[in-house]
Design a protein around this motif. Structure first.
Motif, mmCIF file in Angstrom:
data_model
loop_
_atom_site.group_PDB
_atom_site.id
_atom_site.type_symbol
_atom_site.label_atom_id
_atom_site.label_comp_id
_atom_site.label_asym_id
_atom_site.label_seq_id
_atom_site.Cartn_x
_atom_site.Cartn_y
_atom_site.Cartn_z
ATOM 1 N N VAL A 186 -8.225 -2.498 -3.411
ATOM 2 C CA VAL A 186 -7.271 -1.404 -3.281
ATOM 3 C C VAL A 186 -7.358 -0.474 -4.490
ATOM 4 C CG1 VAL A 186 -4.807 -0.881 -3.094
ATOM 5 C CG2 VAL A 186 -5.764 -2.736 -1.780
ATOM 6 N N VAL B 244 -8.616 -0.592 4.788
ATOM 7 C CA VAL B 244 -8.095 -1.938 4.532
ATOM 8 C C VAL B 244 -8.569 -2.903 5.630
ATOM 9 C CG1 VAL B 244 -5.990 -3.324 4.421
ATOM 10 C CG2 VAL B 244 -6.153 -1.200 3.145
ATOM 11 N N ASN C 40 -3.346 4.926 0.398
ATOM 12 C CA ASN C 40 -4.245 3.912 0.927
ATOM 13 C C ASN C 40 -4.558 4.221 2.382
ATOM 14 O OD1 ASN C 40 -2.562 1.793 -1.178
ATOM 15 N ND2 ASN C 40 -4.783 1.873 -1.202
ATOM 16 N N THR D 61 -9.170 8.018 0.930
ATOM 17 C CA THR D 61 -9.771 6.815 0.357
ATOM 18 C C THR D 61 -11.243 6.661 0.734
ATOM 19 O OG1 THR D 61 -7.647 5.698 0.512
ATOM 20 C CG2 THR D 61 -9.569 4.302 0.222
ATOM 21 N N MET E 152 0.836 -1.203 0.000
ATOM 22 C CA MET E 152 0.000 0.000 0.000
ATOM 23 C C MET E 152 0.868 1.249 0.000
ATOM 24 S SD MET E 152 -2.935 -1.250 2.583
ATOM 25 C CE MET E 152 -2.006 -2.552 3.357
#
Lengths: 651, 177, 213
Positions: free
Chosen positions: B93, A471, A466, A564, A462
């Motif tokens: 992602v 996550v 990110n 994000t 990442m």
């Protein structure tokens, strides 16, 4: 079982070997050139079928004689679809071409195969050392790898057993048939091989326990229920070199006294199922499987069981339940499957990579294997490196290599000049490690000590863009959906972890949230029944430990530092940079959130914007006018002009 | 939830019955049998679960309990063009959820649902194994790599245009004869 | 008979029994939901019967530990209580607390445990979440209250033990797991009417006889 008089098995096998050598020679001496195309699932997804068809078309059109050789995957996903062209007449060595689309295939057929010009601007390198063009072995992506398990992947046709045998396949089995089971297990124990399924239990010890049980019927199961949503090395192995796994299974069965074996593979891997099926049939037809293997008194049948898609079935007791036709819910261990497994019989369950490690160990000896890797984790590890790296794909490295070497030297580092932020290792059961762990050697114990784990071998890199909270939310969303629902902590606990993380990513965090995440995670870890539940909070626990500032920003400032979490960001158009009359962003916006201002520049209607980021991509780089901010309140408000005006401008 | 099968499905069901008879009656056959039925019918109508229960001589509730446990099995028919949006780690992602949302918006259905004309259905899948192409979407069996939200509309339109072209061709052939 | 020490007290237990049974038989209460006296294979799913055993790092479920001579066991340590309270709160976070209208009122396992652990019938900071539908009425003589159920599985276990094949089952997975009556059409009416062992064993009043035919 005592070793039988095996002079006959040697004879039978040398006849097979001769046939393999003969076929190989015939292929090598065949006129014309050879085109090797990677045709595993990843290659096909990238268009390898079209590439192959294009070659076939172009070859027949031009009347060129060539052999198209379909092989498995070599793990270089960034280069798919790839081909290796071996054109001896041209004077060039075999050349590796990446990204060979149908058009490129036609071009190469004409210019290289027909006219002898290899078009050097399209190559990655030669696959052999030579004087003319640089070899791929000069690149770290190739030369820092150490291939033991994947050594033959991408070199042989997985659907032709003779190619495996011509490369030395099944000699380890013949070797084993000359020895006693105890000797084989001693060799495996001496090699220090540890289970590649994640936990790292000694394979030799597992086999020894199974051998010692007095029960007559025993089972060997190859666990190919690869469920981590970012790992695909088991599938690649099954699709690229199934015989190495089958050979490992036969050796395991011989050493432990099992007469039946099973490959448990996900039904979502149809190509792998097909290839393993073919491999089993071929091994049977040559007498390497079935009754009286190679003329000895040793019988073994291998069947395939298609797993129906439940991550928890990677856990061995759940896997057994599902084969038996029940809901795949784990049970308490002990008893371990080695004592009481499938149909209550002793069952040895090994991961694909573990079994595939066995033939090379037998062939080269335990001492050779010990030389690779570290003292406590000998051998190699396979990672599927994905996310924000330049050269993603499957990488096999000796244990003990540092994360830095793997990510930056082998996989080419982070693209687009971004900074490294974290690496998530081990999939949903693993953890996120920050930059200070980059020099950690990769082995079972060091990764566990750092809070991650080897796990499935999934690795997500990442960059600064990110968000670690996102996550964690992603992985919890996965484990929560995949929880079997049997035990309280995993069933309800993971639901609340996810609920809390979702609130944080939406900017609805509460004061008590971070404490609750920490405490509940610890309780789930300590209280759950099986490995899935016990490791489910790992992504949360490690990111809370190493990236607490990300969580605090979400909870207290309603800000997402990685820009994000979509509820916490906004896009706006910098009117100083926006070019009058340019409509690039308007065209791509899926929700018509972008409007034209009174001076023919653009504005974003925040109430319609879904924050997909397409306008950022569409905005021509010379303007670079779209900005992304968090919290969303930072975006300046640009009024949408009243309707008639907008219409007038359009007309 | 009552068996409401189309004429085509009735036909397939007869074939399923014949195949079913060839399976053993031990419990371990349950999942392979369910896989066979789904392979033929694309989903598991309730009536088939009763059939399996009878074949294996176990309560229908056991069959239902097992079938609902596994991701593979579905209980309503998928669309003719099932859209499968990959939400594996690499796809996530790189914005896989945005792709999913765009399909949901464009087709006006949610994940797990089928459009009223039975043309499309949307599913999320965990990793189809082409991580280097992320984000990835499958329509039918075709893999579309490097997806972007702006590609969604085009893909849906392409499927619709292809269908119309086929229909026109069919009409042309019919009127030509 | 073996002798082991629980909370400083020596107790006797037969070889082969579990630690949980040994304690319960000796009037040492350990919270539990999924344990059934007389059934050997334990589900170990409710994760409440934690104890600490000398020599073990973390609390373990007492239903999965066979008794051994000279075991030293503590049933009341901070680590044990923390896990038990969390498990109870988790169960309460998906439980429709409406004791007044529940047939299990005053004989409910959740009430007993809350009292024993000295906590209220509230999920703490956890978000309360109920499932739909509230009641499954598809069975001819039983009703199933989704938001009372703790998914201990005892009903399925007794049905299996008594009838050879369970007529009720777990369906779906994970957080959405429920006890289901799928396919138990009218023909089950008579046999279920006579048996109702599942109703009797339910610790929380999730399975009840239909009030009116």
């Amino acid at each position: 079982m005592n070793p039988v008089n095996n002079t006959s098995s040697d004879q039978i096998f040398s006849a097979i070997q001769e046939e393999a050598a003969k076929r190989r020679k015939a292929n090598e001496e065949a006129p014309g050139c050879k085109i090797h195309i990677g045709m595993a699932t990843c290659g096909i997804a990238s268009g390898a079928l079209e590439t192959k068809a294009a070659f076939e078309d172009a070859l027949s059109q031009r009347g060129i004689e060539a052999r198209i050789h379909t092989v498995g995957c070599i793990g270089h996903c960034y280069a798919e679809p790839y081909v290796i062209i071996d054109h001896p007449e041209s004077g060039f060595p075999p050349i590796f071409y990446p990204d060979v689309t149908a058009g490129k295939a036609k071009m190469l057929t004409k210019l290289f195969l027909e006219e002898g010009d290899p078009r050097l601007e399209h190559i990655l390198g030669a696959t052999e050392e030579n004087e003319m063009i640089p070899s791929v072995m000069e690149f770290p992506r190739f030369n820092l790898e150490k291939r033991v398990v994947m050594e033959k992947c991408g070199r042989i046709d997985p659907e032709d057993i003779y190619e495996y045998i011509a490369e030395g396949g099944y000699t380890a089995l013949v070797n084993c048939l000359r020895r006693t089971p105890a000797e084989i297990i001693e060799e495996i124990q001496n090699s220090g091989l540890r289970g590649r399924g994640g936990a790292g239990f000694s394979t030799g010890r597992k086999w020894e326990l199974a051998r010692q049980t007095q029960q007559k019927d025993k089972f060997v199961i190859c666990n190919a229920d690869e469920g981590d949503p970012g790992a695909y090395m088991d599938r690649t192995l099954l699709e690229s070199n199934p015989h190495q796994i089958i050979e490992g299974m036969i050796i395991c069965a011989y050493a432990t006294g099992a007469r039946q074996a099973l490959v448990y593979v996900r039904a979502e891997y149809p190509l792998a199922v097909k290839i393993v099926h073919t491999a089993i049939e071929q091994a049977k037809s040559l007498g390497l499987l079935g009754k009286g293997i190679l003329g000895t008194a040793f019988d073994l049948e291998i069947e395939i069981f298609e797993g129906s898609g439940a991550f928890v079935c990677g856990e061995e007791t759940a896997l057994i339940r599902s084969i038996e036709g029940y809901r795949g819910m784990p049970r308490h261990r002990p008893p371990y499957p080695v004592e009481k497994g499938l149909w209550e019989k002793p069952t040895i369950i090994n991961n694909v990579k573990t079994l595939a490690s066995v033939p090379p160990i037998i062939e080269n000896g335990a001492a050779w294997y010990r030389e690779i890797g570290t003292e406590n984790s000998p051998g190699t590890a396979i990672f599927s490196v994905v996310g924000n790296v330049t050269h993603p794909g499957l990488v096999e490295i000796p244990m003990g290599v540092s994360l830095r070497t793997l990510i930056f030297d082998i996989c080419g580092g982070i693209p687009n000049k971004k900074a490294f932020k974290a690496v998530q290792i081990g999939g949903p059961s693993g953890g996120c490690l920050p930059e200070k762990f980059l020099d950690t050697p990769i082995d079972f114990d060091s990764l566990t000590a750092a809070g991650a784990m080897m796990g499935s071998g999934g690795m997500v890199v990442m960059d600064e863009d990110n968000c670690l909270v996102d996550v964690s939310r992603y992985f919890l969303d996965f484990t929560q959906k995949e929880s079997c629902g049997k035990c309280t902590f995993c069933r309800i606990g993971s639901y609340h972890l996810l609920d809390t993380l979702e609130r944080l990513t939406k900017g609805e965090g509460r004061e008590t949230d971070l404490d609750q995440l920490q405490q509940l995670s610890e309780d789930i870890k300590n209280g759950s029944l099986c490995g899935l539940g016990k490791t489910a909070p790992n992504p949360v626990l490690t990111s809370l430990r190493y990236f607490k500032e990300d969580y605090i920003a979400h909870a207290e400032e309603k800000r997402c530092p990685g820009l994000t979490c979509r509820a916490l960001i906004a896009f706006y158009i910098d009117l100083d940079k926006c070019a009058r009359g340019c409509d690039a962003c308007v065209g791509v916006c899926p929700t018509e959130a972008i409007f034209t201002t009174s001076n023919r520049k653009k504005g974003v209607d925040q109430s319609l914007c879904v924050k997909c980021g397409e306008c950022v991509v569409a905005c021509p780089p010379e303007y670079d006018a779209v900005e992304k901010v968090s919290p969303p309140g930072l975006a300046p408000i640009i009024e949408r002009p009243p309707e008639p005006l907008a219409k007038k401008i359009v007309s | 939830m009552i068996a409401d099968l189309s004429a085509d499905e009735e036909k397939i069901l007869n074939d399923v019955k014949i195949r079913l008879a060839k399976y053993g009656k031990e419990r371990g056959q349950l999942i392979p049998i369910l896989q066979m039925i789904q392979d033929k019918l694309a989903y598991l109508p309730h009536i088939t679960m009763e059939m399996v229960a009878q074949h294996l001589d176990i309560p229908p509730s056991e069959v239902f309990g097992v079938a609902t446990f596994y991701n593979q099995f579905r209980f309503n028919p998928p669309g003719r063009n099932p859209v499968k949006v990959c939400l594996g780690t690499a796809c996530h992602v790189r914005g896989g959820d945005i792709i999913l949302e765009n399909f949901e918006r464009k087709l006006e259905i949610k994940e797990g649902e089928t459009t009223s004309d039975k043309e499309f259905s949307i599913e999320r899948v965990a990793c189809v194994g082409c991580c280097a192409l992320a984000p990835v979407t499958l329509i039918g069996e075709t893999v579309h790599g490097n997806m972007a939200p702006s590609k969604v509309e085009g893909l849906v339109m392409r499927v619709q245009i292809e269908k119309e072209m086929k229909e026109r061709e069919k009409q042309k052939n019919e009127s030509g004869q | 008979m073996l002798t082991l020490t629980v909370d400083g007290k020596e107790i006797q237990a037969k070889k082969g029994t579990t630690l949980l049974k040994a304690c319960l038989d000796n009037d040492i209460y350990i919270p539990n939901l999924c344990y059934i006296d007389g059934i050997e294979e334990t589900a170990a799913s409710c994760r409440l019967c934690f104890v600490e055993i000398e020599g073990e790092e973390k609390p373990v479920t007492s239903c999965t530990v066979p008794v051994k001579a000279s075991l030293k066991v503590k049933t009341d340590t901070p680590a044990v209580r923390r896990l038990q309270k969390t498990a109870l709160r988790l169960l309460l976070s998906v439980h429709h607390v409406d004791c007044k209208n529940c047939p299990a009122n005053k004989k409910c396992a959740l009430q007993d445990m809350a009292k024993f652990l000295k906590v209220g019938l509230k999920p703490g900071h956890l978000q309360h979440c109920l499932k739909e539908p509230e009641i499954d009425t598809s069975h001819p003589c039983l009703d199933y209250y989704t938001n009372r159920c703790v998914l201990c599985g005892k009903c399925i276990q007794v049905c299996l033990t008594h009838n050879g094949q369970p007529e009720i089952t777990f369906a779906r997975r994970g957080f959405n797991t429920v006890v289901s009556f799928f396919g138990t059409a009218k023909n089950e009416k008579d046999s279920c009417d006579e048996c109702i062992r599942c109703v009797d064993i339910c610790p929380v009043g999730a399975l009840v006889l239909k009030s009116s035919p």
